[in-house]
Scaffold this motif. Structure first.
Motif, PDB file in Angstrom:
ATOM      1  N   TYR A 199       3.528  12.743  -6.629  1.00 50.29           N
ATOM      2  CA  TYR A 199       2.395  11.827  -6.729  1.00 50.29           C
ATOM      3  C   TYR A 199       1.465  12.268  -7.864  1.00 50.29           C
ATOM      4  O   TYR A 199       1.246  13.460  -8.083  1.00 50.29           O
ATOM      5  CB  TYR A 199       1.581  11.832  -5.431  1.00 50.29           C
ATOM      6  N   LEU A 210      -2.283   6.986  -8.639  1.00 53.68           N
ATOM      7  CA  LEU A 210      -1.629   6.167  -7.613  1.00 53.68           C
ATOM      8  C   LEU A 210      -0.222   5.750  -8.036  1.00 53.68           C
ATOM      9  O   LEU A 210       0.184   4.593  -7.896  1.00 53.68           O
ATOM     10  CB  LEU A 210      -2.474   4.947  -7.264  1.00 53.68           C
ATOM     11  N   GLU A 277       4.965  -0.775  -2.832  1.00 54.48           N
ATOM     12  CA  GLU A 277       5.165   0.039  -4.022  1.00 54.48           C
ATOM     13  C   GLU A 277       6.041  -0.772  -4.963  1.00 54.48           C
ATOM     14  O   GLU A 277       6.993  -1.420  -4.518  1.00 54.48           O
ATOM     15  CB  GLU A 277       5.854   1.369  -3.695  1.00 54.48           C
ATOM     16  N   TYR A 292       1.406   2.053  -6.351  1.00 57.55           N
ATOM     17  CA  TYR A 292       0.891   1.481  -5.106  1.00 57.55           C
ATOM     18  C   TYR A 292       0.062   0.231  -5.373  1.00 57.55           C
ATOM     19  O   TYR A 292      -0.736   0.179  -6.319  1.00 57.55           O
ATOM     20  CB  TYR A 292       0.026   2.510  -4.386  1.00 57.55           C
ATOM     21  N   TRP A 365      -1.253   7.255   0.329  1.00 55.55           N
ATOM     22  CA  TRP A 365      -1.841   6.583  -0.830  1.00 55.55           C
ATOM     23  C   TRP A 365      -3.360   6.494  -0.694  1.00 55.55           C
ATOM     24  O   TRP A 365      -4.097   6.619  -1.686  1.00 55.55           O
ATOM     25  CB  TRP A 365      -1.246   5.189  -0.988  1.00 55.55           C
ATOM     26  N   TRP A 369      -6.553   8.055  -3.297  1.00 56.82           N
ATOM     27  CA  TRP A 369      -7.373   7.047  -3.974  1.00 56.82           C
ATOM     28  C   TRP A 369      -8.408   7.712  -4.879  1.00 56.82           C
ATOM     29  O   TRP A 369      -9.077   8.658  -4.477  1.00 56.82           O
ATOM     30  CB  TRP A 369      -8.077   6.171  -2.944  1.00 56.82           C
TER      31      TRP A 369
END
Length: 375
Positions: A199, A210, A277, A292, A365, A369
């Motif tokens: 990520y 994201l 996604e 995302y 997710w 943020w």
């Protein structure tokens, strides 16, 4: 049989007083104490006037941990951490055979590595073993008729494992035979690079917020973090990132190459509010990353769910609310019926979609943020 178990338990306690026990031993001692108290109570009930003196038995001087019943010994080994299993395996050949068994190490492998190892990692491990076997087959030692994974090699490996897990010694030495233990140690020492996804690559660079990209990972036991190698694309060489934490890793949720379009199977099920996604790449030389987003409403819809018919339309609106209103990255639209890669060199190319149904994935997710909207 009952008397045999009683004597075995007593010998274990007497021996345990002669050396310091690791933390896992307390639970084992409690377990054996429970069985011991039951047996003593049963014996006293049958012979209330008998007061046995276990210390007077000549058998106790000859008892070892291997004289314990298999069930008790297996329970003790099952409570050992990886470093304890490695140390116990160096005691003798009998304990080594027990301590390197797959069923003991599979639990440790799943507990520590299960969330970041997917089918791709297991396939890569098999290829890694195959290449290692070819190397061993061509070695001079193997040509002389001696097995490359003989007793001396295994003992050397086990000493190495114990030193790595306890003292952090990372010198290169031979690995044990093909086993779950070998897999665990290769991961733990960072010698095996496994495929997974990261990520917010490149330390959360604003251009990758994201998103989740494929990479090869190597573990650093000293920092409890990973080194990531991202595949080259275009004129860019292999990208390297250090200090990747466990929280930023996941096993690939789909068997899809980062260079191939994922064929979406959930397009007709999408409706406003769904979490998704989507594959996206900057240009056609880049690999896809997963980004995302949320399914939004058509411009003709007022957003009232009681009168919304957006899910019946062939057009799906995708919103990326991490970007400011008016940003060219904020919204895009795709066609359900004839979905293929869409985009251009300026805005990038959108690929396949996967609908998120798992609450843990959505929560991940949310935790990633950004603190402020992106431009």
């Amino acid at each position: 049989m009952l008397l045999y178990f009683l004597i075995s338990c007593l010998s274990f306690f007497f021996l345990s007083k002669s050396f310091s026990l690791p933390p896992w031993a307390s639970e084992t001692k409690t377990l054996l104490s429970f069985h011991l108290s039951k047996n003593l109570l049963f014996t006293n009930t049958l012979h209330p006037t008998t007061k046995p003196d276990p210390s007077s038995s000549p058998l106790l001087d000859q008892m070892t941990i291997l004289d314990l019943p298999d069930l008790a010994l297996d329970r003790i080994l099952d409570l050992l951490p990886p470093s304890g299993l490695s140390s116990m395996a160096m005691v003798c050949s009998s304990l080594r055979e027990r301590c390197v068994s797959d069923h003991l190490w599979e639990k440790h492998l799943v507990n520590k590595w299960g969330k970041v190892l997917g089918p791709a990692a297991h396939r890569e491990w098999k290829r890694y073993l195959s290449s290692s076997s070819r190397h061993l087959d061509s070695s001079p030692r193997n040509q002389t008729g001696n097995h490359p994974l003989g007793f001396d090699t295994i003992i050397s490996c086990l000493r190495y494992i114990s030193s790595v897990l306890r003292d952090g010694d990372r010198q290169r030495k031979a690995l044990p035979v093909d086993s779950t233990m070998s897999f665990y140690i290769s991961l733990e020492t960072g010698r095996f690079w496994f495929p997974a996804q990261v990520y917010n690559r490149e330390n959360g660079h604003v251009g990758f917020m994201l998103s989740c990209y494929d990479a090869e990972l190597s573990y650093d036991t000293h920092t409890d973090t990973f080194q990531a190698r991202y595949p080259p694309h275009g004129r860019r060489a292999v990208g390297v990132e250090k200090g990747v934490t466990w929280e930023r890793l996941r096993a690939a949720p789909l068997e899809a190459s980062p260079h191939h379009l994922h064929v979406s199977e959930s397009l007709n099920q999408l409706k406003p509010g769904d979490h998704i996604e989507i594959q996206w790449r900057r240009n056609k030389e880049f690999p896809y990353g997963w980004w995302y987003g949320i399914v939004g409403h058509l411009e003709s819809c007022d957003g009232d769910l009681n009168h919304c018919h957006c899910h019946l339309s062939e057009t799906v609106v995708l919103e990326f609310n991490q970007y400011t209103v008016g940003s060219r990255w904020r919204r895009t639209m795709i066609n359900k019926r004839d979905h293929r890669e869409e985009g251009n060199e300026e805005d990038g190319f959108y690929g396949g979609i996967r609908k998120l149904s798992c609450k843990e994935e959505i929560a991940m997710w949310t935790r990633l943020w950004p603190s402020s909207n992106l431009e």
